[in-house]
Design a protein around this motif. Structure first.
Motif, PDB file in Angstrom:
ATOM      1  N   SER A 186     -37.846 -54.036  34.254  1.00  0.00           N
ATOM      2  CA  SER A 186     -37.933 -52.635  33.844  1.00  0.00           C
ATOM      3  C   SER A 186     -36.753 -52.353  32.912  1.00  0.00           C
ATOM      4  O   SER A 186     -35.841 -53.175  32.779  1.00  0.00           O
ATOM      5  CB  SER A 186     -37.870 -51.700  35.054  1.00  0.00           C
ATOM      6  OG  SER A 186     -36.543 -51.669  35.586  1.00  0.00           O
ATOM      7  N   LYS A 190     -34.506 -47.401  34.430  1.00  0.00           N
ATOM      8  CA  LYS A 190     -35.584 -47.304  35.418  1.00  0.00           C
ATOM      9  C   LYS A 190     -35.434 -48.396  36.474  1.00  0.00           C
ATOM     10  O   LYS A 190     -36.396 -49.048  36.866  1.00  0.00           O
ATOM     11  CB  LYS A 190     -36.945 -47.417  34.736  1.00  0.00           C
ATOM     12  CG  LYS A 190     -37.242 -46.299  33.736  1.00  0.00           C
ATOM     13  CD  LYS A 190     -38.612 -46.480  33.103  1.00  0.00           C
ATOM     14  CE  LYS A 190     -38.930 -45.363  32.134  1.00  0.00           C
ATOM     15  NZ  LYS A 190     -40.273 -45.550  31.512  1.00  0.00           N
ATOM     16  N   GLU A 193     -37.697 -48.711  39.439  1.00  0.00           N
ATOM     17  CA  GLU A 193     -39.075 -49.132  39.178  1.00  0.00           C
ATOM     18  C   GLU A 193     -39.195 -50.660  39.187  1.00  0.00           C
ATOM     19  O   GLU A 193     -40.238 -51.206  39.560  1.00  0.00           O
ATOM     20  CB  GLU A 193     -39.556 -48.562  37.845  1.00  0.00           C
ATOM     21  CG  GLU A 193     -39.685 -47.053  37.850  1.00  0.00           C
ATOM     22  CD  GLU A 193     -40.325 -46.517  36.586  1.00  0.00           C
ATOM     23  OE1 GLU A 193     -41.079 -47.276  35.938  1.00  0.00           O
ATOM     24  OE2 GLU A 193     -40.076 -45.345  36.247  1.00  0.00           O
ATOM     25  N   VAL A 223     -42.858 -53.395  34.116  1.00  0.00           N
ATOM     26  CA  VAL A 223     -43.151 -51.987  34.347  1.00  0.00           C
ATOM     27  C   VAL A 223     -43.899 -51.405  33.155  1.00  0.00           C
ATOM     28  O   VAL A 223     -44.785 -50.561  33.306  1.00  0.00           O
ATOM     29  CB  VAL A 223     -41.848 -51.196  34.610  1.00  0.00           C
ATOM     30  CG1 VAL A 223     -42.117 -49.694  34.607  1.00  0.00           C
ATOM     31  CG2 VAL A 223     -41.236 -51.605  35.943  1.00  0.00           C
TER      32      VAL A 223
END
Length: 256
Positions: A186, A190, A193, A223
């Motif tokens: 990611s 992020k 995530e 992601v």
């Protein structure tokens, strides 16, 4: 008075018989039940007979992709890839020396492999390439064989430990399952995530088996999805999946 008694008695009996007959014929439930019972027992086919009289429905959604593989290649293509409801799966293929390319499409009607209407009417799903090398050693060099054991350890569930590392604006959560090296990526901002995607992948693979590589496999889940891809080796053959995005896992587990 006695001479009128037989006549009166006859009238009474006649009226009683007429009332009885009218009651039997005027009862609609009685008439319907009697008729339906007779039809059910003599004219209605059994369920098995009714089913056997129905035309066979064409439920095929995929083409014979194995027919594209040369007979002397030790490669087996799956017969049941995931297909959207109401769609059919087909492909545009290309054979270039020792590389076979499948560009898979979903279409609203059944189209044969390499039909000219596929690109115009179909939706592109992703690409699978199969490359034949001169040896399994050469095929193995095309795959990341890293054994991950450094970085920040994180619990991915099911007894699996992942390792996180950051670089070039990305966060990577990496782990090994059998002979597979797996990375979830990611953007750095992020970070949560990347870990979530890694855990989702581990959970999916608890009930769905990756193909057993001989000897190595590499899976990159992203992601952003566009970067998701997979490579795995079967002796001197190298399989590669690209462009499938979130469909990569449901597709790859169909291979053996």
């Amino acid at each position: 008075m006695k001479k009128y008694m037989p006549f009166v008695l006859s009238l009474f009996l006649l009226a009683a018989c007429e009332e009885t007959n009218n009651s039997a014929t005027a009862d609609p439930d009685f008439a319907t039940d009697s008729k339906s019972s007779e039809v059910d027992s003599t004219n209605t086919p059994s369920k098995e007979e009714a089913d056997s009289n129905q035309p066979a429905e064409d439920t095929s959604t995929t083409e014979d992709f194995q027919s594209i593989i040369p007979n002397d290649w030790d490669v087996e293509m799956p017969t049941e890839f995931p297909v959207s409801e109401g769609s059919f799966l087909t492909a545009i293929t290309k054979i270039d020396n020792d590389v076979i390319t499948f560009n898979f499409y979903e279409t609203s009607e059944k189209l044969a492999i390499n039909d000219k209407a596929i690109e115009q009417d179909g939706t592109y799903i992703g690409q699978v390439t199969i490359t034949k090398y001169d040896s399994k050693e050469l095929a193995g060099k095309e795959i990341d064989q890293t054994v991950f054991d450094s970085g920040q350890a994180v619990d991915l569930g099911y007894g699996i430990t992942g390792y996180q590392d950051a670089g070039a604006g990305s966060l990577f959560t990496s782990w090994n399952e059998g002979r597979w090296a797996i990375i979830a990526r990611s953007l750095t901002e992020k970070a949560e995530e990347s870990l979530a995607l890694a855990k989702e992948t581990v959970e999916f693979l608890e009930t769905n088996m990756l193909p057993v590589p001989k000897d190595y496999g590499y899976l990159h889940v992203d992601v952003e999805q566009s970067g998701t891809m997979a490579k795995w080796q079967k002796e001197e053959y190298l399989f590669a999946m690209t462009d499938f995005g979130e469909q990569t896992l449901p597709w790859i587990v169909k291979f053996k």
